[in-house]
Motif scaffolding. Structure first.
Motif, PDB file in Angstrom:
ATOM      1  N   PRO A 182      48.326 -29.208 -64.076  1.00 25.45           N
ATOM      2  CA  PRO A 182      48.474 -27.677 -63.706  1.00 25.45           C
ATOM      3  C   PRO A 182      47.531 -27.102 -62.785  1.00 25.45           C
ATOM      4  N   ASP A 183      46.400 -27.725 -62.611  1.00 24.77           N
ATOM      5  CA  ASP A 183      45.251 -27.172 -61.871  1.00 24.77           C
ATOM      6  C   ASP A 183      45.631 -27.221 -60.417  1.00 24.77           C
ATOM      7  N   ILE A 184      47.116 -28.043 -59.827  1.00 27.43           N
ATOM      8  CA  ILE A 184      46.996 -27.978 -58.505  1.00 27.43           C
ATOM      9  C   ILE A 184      48.484 -27.104 -58.118  1.00 27.43           C
ATOM     10  N   ALA A 185      48.731 -25.970 -59.163  1.00 28.42           N
ATOM     11  CA  ALA A 185      49.722 -24.870 -58.946  1.00 28.42           C
ATOM     12  C   ALA A 185      49.222 -24.161 -57.926  1.00 28.42           C
ATOM     13  N   MET A 194      42.835 -41.874 -55.420  1.00 23.73           N
ATOM     14  CA  MET A 194      42.127 -42.924 -56.124  1.00 23.73           C
ATOM     15  C   MET A 194      42.336 -43.005 -57.652  1.00 23.73           C
ATOM     16  N   SER A 195      43.606 -42.536 -58.025  1.00 29.22           N
ATOM     17  CA  SER A 195      44.104 -42.710 -59.366  1.00 29.22           C
ATOM     18  C   SER A 195      42.729 -41.778 -60.552  1.00 29.22           C
ATOM     19  N   ASP A 196      42.099 -40.931 -60.216  1.00 28.27           N
ATOM     20  CA  ASP A 196      41.137 -40.639 -60.985  1.00 28.27           C
ATOM     21  C   ASP A 196      40.880 -39.062 -60.960  1.00 28.27           C
ATOM     22  N   ARG A 197      42.036 -38.415 -60.307  1.00 30.80           N
ATOM     23  CA  ARG A 197      42.191 -37.017 -59.984  1.00 30.80           C
ATOM     24  C   ARG A 197      41.039 -36.177 -59.232  1.00 30.80           C
ATOM     25  N   SER A 198      40.363 -37.145 -58.589  1.00 34.10           N
ATOM     26  CA  SER A 198      39.272 -36.616 -57.685  1.00 34.10           C
ATOM     27  C   SER A 198      39.807 -36.299 -56.596  1.00 34.10           C
ATOM     28  N   ARG A 250      58.033 -21.159 -39.775  1.00 32.07           N
ATOM     29  CA  ARG A 250      58.530 -21.119 -41.246  1.00 32.07           C
ATOM     30  C   ARG A 250      57.548 -21.768 -42.355  1.00 32.07           C
ATOM     31  N   GLN A 251      57.458 -23.135 -41.853  1.00 36.43           N
ATOM     32  CA  GLN A 251      56.940 -23.975 -42.805  1.00 36.43           C
ATOM     33  C   GLN A 251      55.271 -23.637 -42.721  1.00 36.43           C
ATOM     34  N   LEU A 252      54.865 -23.262 -41.868  1.00 39.17           N
ATOM     35  CA  LEU A 252      53.347 -22.885 -41.807  1.00 39.17           C
ATOM     36  C   LEU A 252      53.016 -21.784 -42.849  1.00 39.17           C
ATOM     37  N   GLN A 253      54.092 -20.938 -42.576  1.00 38.47           N
ATOM     38  CA  GLN A 253      53.985 -19.658 -43.593  1.00 38.47           C
ATOM     39  C   GLN A 253      54.267 -20.156 -44.906  1.00 38.47           C
ATOM     40  N   GLU A 254      55.140 -20.862 -45.105  1.00 37.21           N
ATOM     41  CA  GLU A 254      55.232 -21.364 -46.822  1.00 37.21           C
ATOM     42  C   GLU A 254      54.012 -22.057 -47.173  1.00 37.21           C
ATOM     43  N   SER A 255      53.539 -23.062 -46.408  1.00 44.62           N
ATOM     44  CA  SER A 255      52.128 -23.862 -46.680  1.00 44.62           C
ATOM     45  C   SER A 255      51.032 -22.759 -46.922  1.00 44.62           C
ATOM     46  N   THR A 256      50.922 -21.969 -46.175  1.00 45.03           N
ATOM     47  CA  THR A 256      49.789 -21.178 -46.061  1.00 45.03           C
ATOM     48  C   THR A 256      49.869 -20.103 -47.468  1.00 45.03           C
ATOM     49  N   ARG A 257      50.950 -19.898 -47.630  1.00 40.82           N
ATOM     50  CA  ARG A 257      51.293 -19.036 -48.883  1.00 40.82           C
ATOM     51  C   ARG A 257      50.659 -19.705 -50.162  1.00 40.82           C
ATOM     52  N   GLN A 258      51.183 -21.205 -50.056  1.00 44.06           N
ATOM     53  CA  GLN A 258      50.912 -22.007 -51.295  1.00 44.06           C
ATOM     54  C   GLN A 258      49.317 -22.185 -51.245  1.00 44.06           C
ATOM     55  N   VAL A 259      48.633 -22.412 -50.218  1.00 46.36           N
ATOM     56  CA  VAL A 259      47.164 -22.572 -50.162  1.00 46.36           C
ATOM     57  C   VAL A 259      46.481 -21.333 -50.646  1.00 46.36           C
ATOM     58  N   LEU A 260      46.969 -20.257 -50.351  1.00 44.81           N
ATOM     59  CA  LEU A 260      46.160 -19.027 -50.622  1.00 44.81           C
ATOM     60  C   LEU A 260      46.625 -18.702 -52.012  1.00 44.81           C
ATOM     61  N   GLU A 261      47.540 -19.163 -52.700  1.00 49.57           N
ATOM     62  CA  GLU A 261      47.856 -19.016 -54.090  1.00 49.57           C
ATOM     63  C   GLU A 261      46.950 -20.185 -54.983  1.00 49.57           C
ATOM     64  N   LEU A 262      46.829 -21.189 -54.305  1.00 47.24           N
ATOM     65  CA  LEU A 262      46.048 -22.209 -54.939  1.00 47.24           C
ATOM     66  C   LEU A 262      44.371 -21.602 -55.051  1.00 47.24           C
ATOM     67  N   GLN A 263      43.854 -20.995 -54.061  1.00 52.43           N
ATOM     68  CA  GLN A 263      42.799 -20.498 -53.849  1.00 52.43           C
ATOM     69  C   GLN A 263      42.681 -19.055 -54.773  1.00 52.43           C
ATOM     70  N   ARG A 264      43.605 -18.303 -55.074  1.00 52.22           N
ATOM     71  CA  ARG A 264      43.734 -17.342 -55.866  1.00 52.22           C
ATOM     72  C   ARG A 264      43.333 -17.573 -57.157  1.00 52.22           C
ATOM     73  N   ARG A 265      43.865 -18.983 -57.663  1.00 50.59           N
ATOM     74  CA  ARG A 265      43.758 -19.529 -58.991  1.00 50.59           C
ATOM     75  C   ARG A 265      42.424 -20.263 -58.904  1.00 50.59           C
ATOM     76  N   HIS A 266      41.600 -20.582 -57.971  1.00 54.07           N
ATOM     77  CA  HIS A 266      40.570 -21.338 -57.925  1.00 54.07           C
ATOM     78  C   HIS A 266      39.651 -20.579 -56.961  1.00 54.07           C
ATOM     79  N   PRO A 267      39.178 -19.330 -57.242  1.00 57.60           N
ATOM     80  CA  PRO A 267      38.431 -18.390 -56.316  1.00 57.60           C
ATOM     81  C   PRO A 267      37.269 -19.211 -55.540  1.00 57.60           C
ATOM     82  N   GLY A 268      36.629 -20.291 -55.910  1.00 52.93           N
ATOM     83  CA  GLY A 268      35.535 -20.968 -55.333  1.00 52.93           C
ATOM     84  C   GLY A 268      36.346 -21.986 -54.168  1.00 52.93           C
ATOM     85  N   LEU A 269      37.520 -22.142 -54.125  1.00 53.24           N
ATOM     86  CA  LEU A 269      38.058 -23.119 -53.252  1.00 53.24           C
ATOM     87  C   LEU A 269      37.584 -22.741 -51.904  1.00 53.24           C
ATOM     88  N   ARG A 270      37.001 -23.786 -51.212  1.00 51.67           N
ATOM     89  CA  ARG A 270      36.695 -23.863 -49.632  1.00 51.67           C
ATOM     90  C   ARG A 270      37.751 -24.424 -48.904  1.00 51.67           C
TER      91      ARG A 270
END
Ligand SMILES: [Zn+2]
Length: 294
Positions: A182-185, A194-198, A250-270
């Motif tokens: 769920p943390d990648i949403a 590396m099969s360790d979620r890192s 179109r794809q840049l827009q969608e990928s960017t939207r997902q990255v910004l949403e990931l960052q909204r859920r993890h505000p420290g995301l660099r």
């Protein structure tokens, strides 16, 4: 997870020289890309060609491999004729002898032969330049990106197959799978490197059809997202939703939207771009307390 369960010991960034690009490349343009590539007289100040170096318990991992110095010393490196002229109009490189991948690794205490895994965000020349030094390394690439290799019009699409499809390389083509994490949403698919979620590889197409990003997670550290060429200026992407001028809009827009949403859920995301002058500081600045997003 506790600190001593952190399989990652260190994350650093090195740069294999510098690249100059046009403002339209970094910040988009109303005109078609072929037009500004052929006509733009403006160049931004030189930017890094970042390679991220992750010390993992199971070996050294690179995210991207930089630009080959042969591209500035060997006149046959780029295609000849009109296509070669197009390449020269797209980007200008400066790579000194001490800026090759092996030399840069040596400066932080490593040899190229220490690299266990090299993840390629995509196949453009400034990300694959270290491949001649990575025999025996596991080279990880999205299958959709690998499909461009030796394809028709590969060089016209920015893929110099003869510098990529080298003897002795061990390719690991990955296919993104549904991940129960769920943390990648809002992402739903990924590959656990590396099969360790890192380190989780995430599909962020747009710059090229198979461009990927890598999420690096460590207990007690802000999460990192290495995005390749999804953005050349993370601050402009975050605050003004600026998109680059190269790739599928179109794809840049969608990928960017997902990255910004990931960052909204993890505000420290660099968010760390391959050619973002601010990426090094973003990687090394001290951890701050972030209030969770509302
Ligand atoms: Zn690039």
């Amino acid at each position: 997870m506790t600190e001593d369960l952190d399989p990652i010991r260190n994350v650093q960034v090195i740069s294999t020289g510098t690249v100059d690009i046009h403002p339209q490349h970094a910040y988009g343009s109303r005109t078609p890309s072929y037009w500004w590539i052929l006509t733009s007289r403006r160049w931004l100040t030189s930017r890094p060609i970042n390679v991220f170096v992750i010390e993992h318990r199971d070996g050294l991992v690179l995210f991207d491999t930089g630009q080959d110095r042969a591209s500035v010393t060997d006149r046959d490196y780029f295609p000849s004729g009109p296509l070669g002229w197009f390449y020269a109009r797209l980007a200008r490189f400066n790579i000194e002898p001490h800026e090759t991948l092996p030399a840069q690794l040596e400066q932080i205490g490593y040899a190229a032969s220490d690299v266990e895994v090299a993840v390629l965000s995509h196949l453009h020349q400034d990300h694959i330049g270290g491949l001649p030094h990575l025999q025996g390394t596991r080279i990880v690439i999205a299958d959709t990106e690998y499909a461009m290799l030796n394809s028709r019009l590969d060089e016209a699409r920015g893929v110099l197959s003869r510098h990529i499809d080298l003897p002795g390389l061990e390719w690991d083509q990955i296919r993104f799978q549904p991940l129960d994490d769920p943390d990648i949403a809002p992402f739903t698919h990924g590959v656990d490197l590396m099969s360790d979620r890192s380190m989780i590889l995430l599909p962020t197409p747009g710059h090229t059809p198979g461009s990927l990003s890598m999420l690096v997670r460590r207990p007690g550290h802000d999460p990192l997202l290495m995005v390749g060429d999804l953005t050349y200026d993370a601050a402009a992407m975050q605050h003004d939703h600026v998109l680059p001028g190269v790739g599928s809009h179109r794809q840049l827009q969608e990928s960017t939207r997902q990255v910004l949403e990931l960052q909204r859920r993890h505000p420290g995301l660099r968010i760390l771009g391959a050619h973002d002058p601010a990426a090094q500081a973003a990687l090394t600045s001290p951890h701050q307390q972030h209030s969770p997003a509302a």
